[in-house]
Design a protein around this motif. Sequence first.
Motif, PDB file in Angstrom:
ATOM      1  N   GLY A  18     -78.157  66.236 -37.325  1.00  0.00           N
ATOM      2  CA  GLY A  18     -77.597  64.894 -37.184  1.00  0.00           C
ATOM      3  C   GLY A  18     -77.175  64.563 -35.769  1.00  0.00           C
ATOM      4  N   TRP A  19     -76.727  65.585 -35.010  1.00  0.00           N
ATOM      5  CA  TRP A  19     -76.349  65.311 -33.618  1.00  0.00           C
ATOM      6  C   TRP A  19     -77.575  65.015 -32.758  1.00  0.00           C
ATOM      7  N   MET A  20     -78.725  65.554 -33.112  1.00  0.00           N
ATOM      8  CA  MET A  20     -79.957  65.176 -32.416  1.00  0.00           C
ATOM      9  C   MET A  20     -80.357  63.741 -32.768  1.00  0.00           C
ATOM     10  N   ILE A  21     -80.072  63.336 -34.008  1.00  0.00           N
ATOM     11  CA  ILE A  21     -80.310  61.943 -34.403  1.00  0.00           C
ATOM     12  C   ILE A  21     -79.416  61.016 -33.590  1.00  0.00           C
ATOM     13  N   VAL A  22     -78.154  61.428 -33.400  1.00  0.00           N
ATOM     14  CA  VAL A  22     -77.234  60.640 -32.575  1.00  0.00           C
ATOM     15  C   VAL A  22     -77.754  60.538 -31.142  1.00  0.00           C
ATOM     16  N   ALA A  23     -78.254  61.656 -30.604  1.00  0.00           N
ATOM     17  CA  ALA A  23     -78.810  61.635 -29.244  1.00  0.00           C
ATOM     18  C   ALA A  23     -80.023  60.718 -29.156  1.00  0.00           C
ATOM     19  N   GLY A  24     -80.890  60.767 -30.187  1.00  0.00           N
ATOM     20  CA  GLY A  24     -82.053  59.884 -30.194  1.00  0.00           C
ATOM     21  C   GLY A  24     -81.658  58.425 -30.268  1.00  0.00           C
ATOM     22  N   PHE A  26     -78.829  57.192 -29.273  1.00  0.00           N
ATOM     23  CA  PHE A  26     -78.210  56.912 -27.975  1.00  0.00           C
ATOM     24  C   PHE A  26     -79.272  56.473 -26.958  1.00  0.00           C
ATOM     25  N   LEU A  27     -80.388  57.201 -26.900  1.00  0.00           N
ATOM     26  CA  LEU A  27     -81.467  56.845 -25.973  1.00  0.00           C
ATOM     27  C   LEU A  27     -82.150  55.541 -26.383  1.00  0.00           C
ATOM     28  N   VAL A  28     -82.246  55.298 -27.708  1.00  0.00           N
ATOM     29  CA  VAL A  28     -82.847  54.049 -28.176  1.00  0.00           C
ATOM     30  C   VAL A  28     -82.008  52.854 -27.734  1.00  0.00           C
ATOM     31  N   THR A  29     -80.677  52.955 -27.838  1.00  0.00           N
ATOM     32  CA  THR A  29     -79.830  51.831 -27.418  1.00  0.00           C
ATOM     33  C   THR A  29     -79.892  51.622 -25.898  1.00  0.00           C
ATOM     34  N   ILE A  30     -80.081  52.695 -25.130  1.00  0.00           N
ATOM     35  CA  ILE A  30     -80.266  52.533 -23.679  1.00  0.00           C
ATOM     36  C   ILE A  30     -81.542  51.748 -23.403  1.00  0.00           C
ATOM     37  N   CYS A  31     -82.625  52.152 -24.065  1.00  0.00           N
ATOM     38  CA  CYS A  31     -83.938  51.555 -23.780  1.00  0.00           C
ATOM     39  C   CYS A  31     -84.110  50.168 -24.380  1.00  0.00           C
ATOM     40  N   ILE A 148     -70.675  57.197 -30.475  1.00  0.00           N
ATOM     41  CA  ILE A 148     -71.453  57.913 -29.461  1.00  0.00           C
ATOM     42  C   ILE A 148     -72.854  57.304 -29.333  1.00  0.00           C
ATOM     43  N   ALA A 149     -73.477  57.021 -30.479  1.00  0.00           N
ATOM     44  CA  ALA A 149     -74.842  56.489 -30.447  1.00  0.00           C
ATOM     45  C   ALA A 149     -74.898  55.117 -29.787  1.00  0.00           C
ATOM     46  N   MET A 150     -73.950  54.240 -30.137  1.00  0.00           N
ATOM     47  CA  MET A 150     -73.967  52.880 -29.600  1.00  0.00           C
ATOM     48  C   MET A 150     -73.469  52.815 -28.165  1.00  0.00           C
ATOM     49  N   SER A 151     -72.816  53.878 -27.684  1.00  0.00           N
ATOM     50  CA  SER A 151     -72.361  53.874 -26.293  1.00  0.00           C
ATOM     51  C   SER A 151     -73.531  53.905 -25.320  1.00  0.00           C
ATOM     52  N   GLY A 152     -74.743  54.192 -25.817  1.00  0.00           N
ATOM     53  CA  GLY A 152     -75.916  54.137 -24.951  1.00  0.00           C
ATOM     54  C   GLY A 152     -76.114  52.778 -24.331  1.00  0.00           C
ATOM     55  N   SER A 153     -75.710  51.742 -25.062  1.00  0.00           N
ATOM     56  CA  SER A 153     -75.829  50.393 -24.504  1.00  0.00           C
ATOM     57  C   SER A 153     -74.958  50.224 -23.269  1.00  0.00           C
TER      58      SER A 153
END
Length: 490
Positions: A18-24, A26-31, A148-153
């Motif tokens: 699940g933490w790898m899903i969060v990392a993925g 995170f990168l999706v929200t950046i891109c 954490i995931a949405m902080s990519g934005s």
Amino acid sequence: MASRRRTRHAGPPDGGWGWMIVAGCFLVTICTRAVTRCISIFFVEFQAYFGQDYARTAWIHSIVDCATMLCAPLGSLISNHVSCQVGIILGGLLASTGLILSSFATSLEHLYLSLGVLTGLGFALCYSPAIAMVGKYFNKRKALAYGIAMSGSGIGTFILAPVVQLLIEQFSWRGALLILGGFVLNLCVCGALMRPIALKEDHKTAPEFLEQDYVPKAQKRDLKRMSICSPLIKVWSHECLCYCSWKEYDFLLMPDFMVLAVSILFMAYGCSPLFVYLVPYALSVGVSHHQAAFLMSILGVIDIIGNITFGWLTDRRCLKKHRHFCYLFAVGMDGLCCLFLPVLQNFHLLVPFSFTFGYFDGAYVTLIPVVTADVVGTSSLSSALGVVYFLHAIPYLVSPPVAGWLVDTTGSYTASFLLCGFSMIFSSMLLCFARLAKKIKRAHLRSLTNDTGTKQHIWTNGAIAYSVTAELDQKNVEFLAADTNSYSNR
């Protein structure tokens, strides 16, 4: 192949892969979201190069946002029925193609199609499925995982805003778009991380439904022997598909979801123009280009703090039951920030604004999927998020051009920012009144239940329970029957 590798879990694992899903995610929200926000940095360049007014140039940003949200149900559909990995990889290819084609644009109409429609469609196929996957893997720490995931934005905006400004100065806006096109290809890597998971509560899929008694077993056996083109098979499969499709979207009739949907319409209208017009507004009051880009960076980095701290706080036991009120508080605070923006006329006053608006923007963005999951449940989260982000589409499409038209008409940003502020405050107040009305109704029903409970006392004798009122009613009936019989005998 992805469906074969799915392992059934009793509940979300709250960790592990699940933490790898969060990392993925995170990168999706950046891109996706961070790149969309940085398109506002191109606003002045597009306006100067093509010689157009505010309203026509603002359509580029609004079409990107609109296409991203309008096609969000399509992303959920591909994720539910094909694979989340396939949807995100396909979206990454489309978004990259759109940005690369935009670098060769010769008119605003060209940018409307390439940067607006094509890139927005690619972002749509990536955004909602990635967010829904986080909800599949987390329950107890759901808000923190989403934070954490949405902080990519925010992180993406903080890093990309000055980088994009530097790219524009070094390679012009065409070269900057071309480099962004290559950067967005990282969405394909993010898609590869999205390992599917099956939960026991996900019982609304078609294969499991076909195992129920909707069609007799003998009829199923006969259907397997018949040709696939048989009319009976077509009717049966059509009925099954309609039933499953309805079960996927039955949350649309829930009163709580309907109120949330209406409030999101007003919230989306209020938040979109600021990301388009913050840089042009800062330039209009005498702020330099680098300082204006730095304002976007501040907004982005504080957005990160809002994502993570609000996610952590709303996972605490004291606030977990009050996530709706935390959400509406954050939306209302952003609305107040927009109301005060027209009086901020220099860089030193705009910096605190970026801090405050960025913090609460990160807060409510984190809570949107959490509140949606609380309303509809985890099993319908992917479809519900598709609808929620679909509702962002029309406000995102309309609000930047309307704000640009107000700027062109009044010669000032005041009317635009006031409209945004009141819209977000109304969204917050609508949810607040709805929650209060629901609490009052529950209290009223509880009082009625208590009044009824005092009239009926129940004794238990072994496995049989007797109600006093029911026993008295039975005796009255027997007495009346006896009296009637005696009268008839006379």
